[in-house]
Design a protein around this motif. Structure first.
Motif, PDB file in Angstrom:
ATOM      1  N   HIS A  59       0.698  14.442   1.628  1.00  0.00           N
ATOM      2  CA  HIS A  59      -0.137  15.007   2.709  1.00  0.00           C
ATOM      3  C   HIS A  59       0.194  14.354   4.060  1.00  0.00           C
ATOM      4  O   HIS A  59       0.385  15.042   5.068  1.00  0.00           O
TER       5      HIS A  59
ATOM      6  N   THR B 260       0.426   2.676   1.284  1.00  0.00           N
ATOM      7  CA  THR B 260       0.370   2.438  -0.164  1.00  0.00           C
ATOM      8  C   THR B 260      -0.784   3.245  -0.721  1.00  0.00           C
ATOM      9  O   THR B 260      -1.909   3.150  -0.217  1.00  0.00           O
TER      10      THR B 260
ATOM     11  N   THR C  17     -11.229   2.391   1.840  1.00  0.00           N
ATOM     12  CA  THR C  17     -12.640   2.150   2.172  1.00  0.00           C
ATOM     13  C   THR C  17     -13.395   1.476   1.028  1.00  0.00           C
ATOM     14  O   THR C  17     -14.162   0.539   1.260  1.00  0.00           O
TER      15      THR C  17
ATOM     16  N   ALA D 117       4.042   4.468  -3.716  1.00  0.00           N
ATOM     17  CA  ALA D 117       3.101   5.393  -4.345  1.00  0.00           C
ATOM     18  C   ALA D 117       2.983   5.159  -5.850  1.00  0.00           C
ATOM     19  O   ALA D 117       3.172   4.047  -6.319  1.00  0.00           O
TER      20      ALA D 117
HETATM   21  P1  NAP Z   1      -5.284   6.908  -2.099  1.00  0.00           P
HETATM   22  O1  NAP Z   1      -6.501   7.664  -2.436  1.00  0.00           O
HETATM   23  O2  NAP Z   1      -4.023   7.648  -1.890  1.00  0.00           O
HETATM   24  O3  NAP Z   1      -5.651   6.060  -0.800  1.00  0.00           O
HETATM   25  C1  NAP Z   1      -4.731   5.172  -0.248  1.00  0.00           C
HETATM   26  C2  NAP Z   1      -5.060   4.931   1.197  1.00  0.00           C
HETATM   27  O4  NAP Z   1      -4.830   6.124   1.923  1.00  0.00           O
HETATM   28  C3  NAP Z   1      -6.504   4.541   1.455  1.00  0.00           C
HETATM   29  O5  NAP Z   1      -6.543   3.559   2.473  1.00  0.00           O
HETATM   30  C4  NAP Z   1      -7.123   5.834   1.945  1.00  0.00           C
HETATM   31  O6  NAP Z   1      -8.215   5.635   2.801  1.00  0.00           O
HETATM   32  C5  NAP Z   1      -5.961   6.387   2.744  1.00  0.00           C
HETATM   33  N1  NAP Z   1      -6.037   7.816   2.997  1.00  0.00           N
HETATM   34  C6  NAP Z   1      -6.349   8.801   2.147  1.00  0.00           C
HETATM   35  N2  NAP Z   1      -6.285   9.995   2.776  1.00  0.00           N
HETATM   36  C7  NAP Z   1      -5.911   9.727   4.065  1.00  0.00           C
HETATM   37  C8  NAP Z   1      -5.699  10.533   5.228  1.00  0.00           C
HETATM   38  N3  NAP Z   1      -5.826  11.853   5.182  1.00  0.00           N
HETATM   39  N4  NAP Z   1      -5.365   9.914   6.376  1.00  0.00           N
HETATM   40  C9  NAP Z   1      -5.220   8.571   6.433  1.00  0.00           C
HETATM   41  N5  NAP Z   1      -5.423   7.764   5.371  1.00  0.00           N
HETATM   42  C10 NAP Z   1      -5.758   8.335   4.203  1.00  0.00           C
HETATM   43  O7  NAP Z   1      -4.959   5.801  -3.203  1.00  0.00           O
HETATM   44  P2  NAP Z   1      -5.928   4.748  -3.841  1.00  0.00           P
HETATM   45  O8  NAP Z   1      -6.898   5.482  -4.715  1.00  0.00           O
HETATM   46  O9  NAP Z   1      -6.467   3.800  -2.826  1.00  0.00           O
HETATM   47  O10 NAP Z   1      -4.899   3.921  -4.722  1.00  0.00           O
HETATM   48  C11 NAP Z   1      -4.493   4.332  -5.995  1.00  0.00           C
HETATM   49  C12 NAP Z   1      -3.098   4.846  -5.982  1.00  0.00           C
HETATM   50  O11 NAP Z   1      -2.258   3.997  -5.233  1.00  0.00           O
HETATM   51  C13 NAP Z   1      -2.497   4.889  -7.365  1.00  0.00           C
HETATM   52  O12 NAP Z   1      -1.917   6.136  -7.559  1.00  0.00           O
HETATM   53  C14 NAP Z   1      -1.453   3.797  -7.356  1.00  0.00           C
HETATM   54  O13 NAP Z   1      -0.336   4.073  -8.168  1.00  0.00           O
HETATM   55  C15 NAP Z   1      -1.064   3.722  -5.946  1.00  0.00           C
HETATM   56  N6  NAP Z   1      -0.630   2.367  -5.606  1.00  0.00           N
HETATM   57  C16 NAP Z   1       0.672   2.151  -5.333  1.00  0.00           C
HETATM   58  C17 NAP Z   1       1.104   0.880  -4.993  1.00  0.00           C
HETATM   59  C18 NAP Z   1       2.540   0.599  -4.658  1.00  0.00           C
HETATM   60  O14 NAP Z   1       2.826  -0.472  -4.146  1.00  0.00           O
HETATM   61  N7  NAP Z   1       3.435   1.496  -4.929  1.00  0.00           N
HETATM   62  C19 NAP Z   1       0.189  -0.156  -4.901  1.00  0.00           C
HETATM   63  C20 NAP Z   1      -1.125   0.100  -5.187  1.00  0.00           C
HETATM   64  C21 NAP Z   1      -1.527   1.371  -5.542  1.00  0.00           C
HETATM   65  P3  NAP Z   1      -9.741   5.839   2.305  1.00  0.00           P
HETATM   66  O15 NAP Z   1      -9.954   4.902   1.180  1.00  0.00           O
HETATM   67  O16 NAP Z   1     -10.514   5.491   3.528  1.00  0.00           O
HETATM   68  O17 NAP Z   1      -9.846   7.261   1.884  1.00  0.00           O
END
Ligand code: NAP
Length: 519
Positions: free
Chosen positions: A239, A231, A184, A257
């Motif tokens: 979760h 991602t 978001t 992740a």
């Molecule tokens: P996040 O908080 O886990 O959120 C990721 C996505 O999941 C967002 O679109 C979020 O939506 C959604 N989400 C969260 N809770 C959910 C639920 N209960 N149901 C459905 N969707 C849900 O991660 P972030 O803060 O955006 O990104 C940072 C993390 O991503 C870091 O730890 C980084 O290492 C990791 N990352 C990994 C990669 C890779 O390719 N491995 C790439 C980029 C980032 P909302 O925003 O709407 O809550």
């Protein structure tokens, strides 16, 4: 202020709940609102399954590739506008914005080219046929068929452009319709890009849907042929894995992740060598590009003890005049982190690591960004730490998702370096720097199983090696263990997520005719 809309069932919708406000991370001014409450996610899935899936499955690879080519073209036409939105949506410098936006169009083009190579079939043959009986007639042939469901894409905040389209490119080429959901906080850029595609009317009905914010009850309605490509944080992945459809319906789940990516210097490399300079360049790029908010960024820097002081000096020299601020002009080389929540997390993470380190430069204190209003913006200083004890688990467990990396001194022995890298329990990418083949070989076979990608740098490639943090469409992206255990991209390999492998058995001639392949 822009009202972000969701594109579901072939039209645009806004929810009926309270607006969530998105801010320019350099100025803290509101830029957009998102609201998805009450949107009918079940119907969105049904619509995509009923319309988008059949249409894509009827198309062949060349035709699907043609869609990707058109998408890339119309996005490229809007490039300048999108780069500006990227700056005000997630604080990206122009270089960072290009990395994200051009990364999206380039990945679409790359998969378009792959489509033209794969030709006029809509599915792929997997390996050679086997004789299953004494005669040559009765055979078995594996095939890869597109799954007759929906690919749900859940993306992280750091790459609203590339993250959205690298997933879409592979799913479309494989033959699955997509419902894409960006994080978001930075969904404005993803929304603008999806809007460009929808307005261009290049995609058939039901092929692409978009949720501009929270996905509500979408995951409650998944079926056995759907796929979720996620991602984000490892804790969120954990979760989501608990949803009923993943546990009881075998809905496919792919996670990209967290990752404590490593860079390790061999004992033979001396300060000032070409390889030394490459090592320093890669560290500095990863600390500062996208303000360190890259899942592939180097977080752990392993250096032989004898070279720690020299490395600190080299990194400090390279970062000395780096300007941090609102990236309205070229001189600004690092912007803010993407949101207030990110700022809080990054500062807390630096404080946690600093309790067990010496701060070489930077730190958790707030800083004023150049060209940003006084006291505003989510700015953090590039921060380099030196671990007091390289074996302390905190350095191998805590991912600080910002412009921060830690030097971890080690003996120079490949076995010790490999053991320390493995303590991260799975990375997306690591890089090793040496001209000693024996050392590189030891590192390669012990470190590779803990990584999705491993860059081995020797002097022959010191002027051509790409930064390890750069993800390419034809190279695997993903990693074992903590990195999520998923696989994306890697050319054709990435399409595997969206296909079912089926073993077909029968008469060779009949199967050849039916599949259209000479078996
Ligand atoms: P996040 O908080 O886990 O959120 C990721 C996505 O999941 C967002 O679109 C979020 O939506 C959604 N989400 C969260 N809770 C959910 C639920 N209960 N149901 C459905 N969707 C849900 O991660 P972030 O803060 O955006 O990104 C940072 C993390 O991503 C870091 O730890 C980084 O290492 C990791 N990352 C990994 C990669 C890779 O390719 N491995 C790439 C980029 C980032 P909302 O925003 O709407 O809550």
């Amino acid at each position: 202020m822009v009202t972000l809309k969701s594109y579901l069932c072939g039209s645009w919708h806004v929810g009926n709940g309270e607006d969530k406000v998105l801010f320019n991370p350099s100025t803290e001014e509101p830029v957009a609102v998102s609201n998805t409450k009450g949107l009918d996610m079940k119907s969105a899935l049904t619509f995509a399954r009923a319309h988008g899936g059949p249409t894509l499955r009827e198309m062949n690879f060349v035709e699907r590739g043609g869609l990707l080519k058109e998408m890339s073209r119309v996005l490229y036409e809007q490039r300048e506008r999108l780069l500006e939105i990227s700056r005000d949506c997630n604080g990206a410098t122009r270089g960072d914005s290009k990395f994200d936006v051009d990364g999206a169009t380039a990945t679409l083009s790359s998969y378009a080219r792959l489509g033209s190579k794969l030709g006029d079939k809509g599915f792929r043959i997997d390996g050679k046929s086997n004789n299953l009986a004494a005669n040559a007639r009765y055979i078995g042939q594996h095939v890869l068929l597109p799954r007759p469901g929906v690919a749900v894409h859940i993306n992280a905040f750091n790459f609203p452009a590339w993250g959205t389209f690298e997933k879409i490119a592979t799913a479309f080429l494989a033959g699955m319709p997509v419902i894409s959901k960006p994080a978001t906080s930075t969904s404005w850029l993803a929304y603008e890009m999806i809007k460009v595609i929808v307005d261009a009317e290049i995609l058939p009905k039901g092929v692409l849907s978009f949720i501009a914010g929270s996905s509500g009850d979408l995951l409650d309605h998944l079926g056995p042929q759907d796929v979720v490509a996620f991602t984000g944080a490892a804790s969120t992945a954990a979760h989501l894995r608990g949803y009923d459809s993943f546990l009881n319906k075998s809905t496919r789940f792919n996670a990209e992740a967290d990752s404590l990516n490593a860079a390790i210097l061999g004992p033979d490399v001396e300060p000032g060598d070409d390889l030394w300079n490459l090592f320093v360049r890669n560290i500095v790029t990863d600390m500062t590009q996208k303000a360190g908010q890259k899942c592939t960024a180097i977080r752990r820097i392993f250096v032989p003890e004898a070279h720690v002081d020299a490395l600190e000096e080299s990194i400090q020299d390279a970062i000395f005049d780096l300007k941090v601020g609102y990236p309205t002009e070229k001189a600004i080389r690092m912007g803010p982190v993407a949101s207030a929540a990110q700022l809080k997390d990054v500062r807390a993470g630096i404080q946690q690591l600093a309790a067990h380190s010496d701060i070489v430069f930077g730190g958790a204190e707030p800083i004023q960004g150049l060209h940003a209003p006084e006291g505003k913006g989510y700015f953090v200083a590039p921060t380099l730490l030196r671990a007091k004890d390289s074996h302390n688990p905190i350095f191998h467990e805590l991912e600080v998702f910002g412009p921060c990396a830690t030097i971890l001194p080690y003996s120079g022995e490949a076995s010790e370096g490999a053991d320390l890298i493995a303590r991260g329990e799975g990375c997306l990418v690591s890089s090793a720097y040496s001209n000693n083949r024996k050392w590189l070989k030891d590192i390669c076979f012990s470190v590779a199983p803990w990584n999705g990608r491993l860059q081995l740098c020797s002097k022959k490639v010191s002027d051509s090696a790409l930064p390890p943090g750069m993800v390419l469409p034809n190279q695997l992206h993903g990693g074992p263990g903590r990195a999520g255990g998923g696989e994306e991209l890697g050319g054709e390999r990435g399409m595997g997520l969206y296909c079912n492998r089926v073993a077909l058995q029968g008469d060779r001639l009949m199967l050849s005719k039916l599949l259209g392949f000479d078996l």
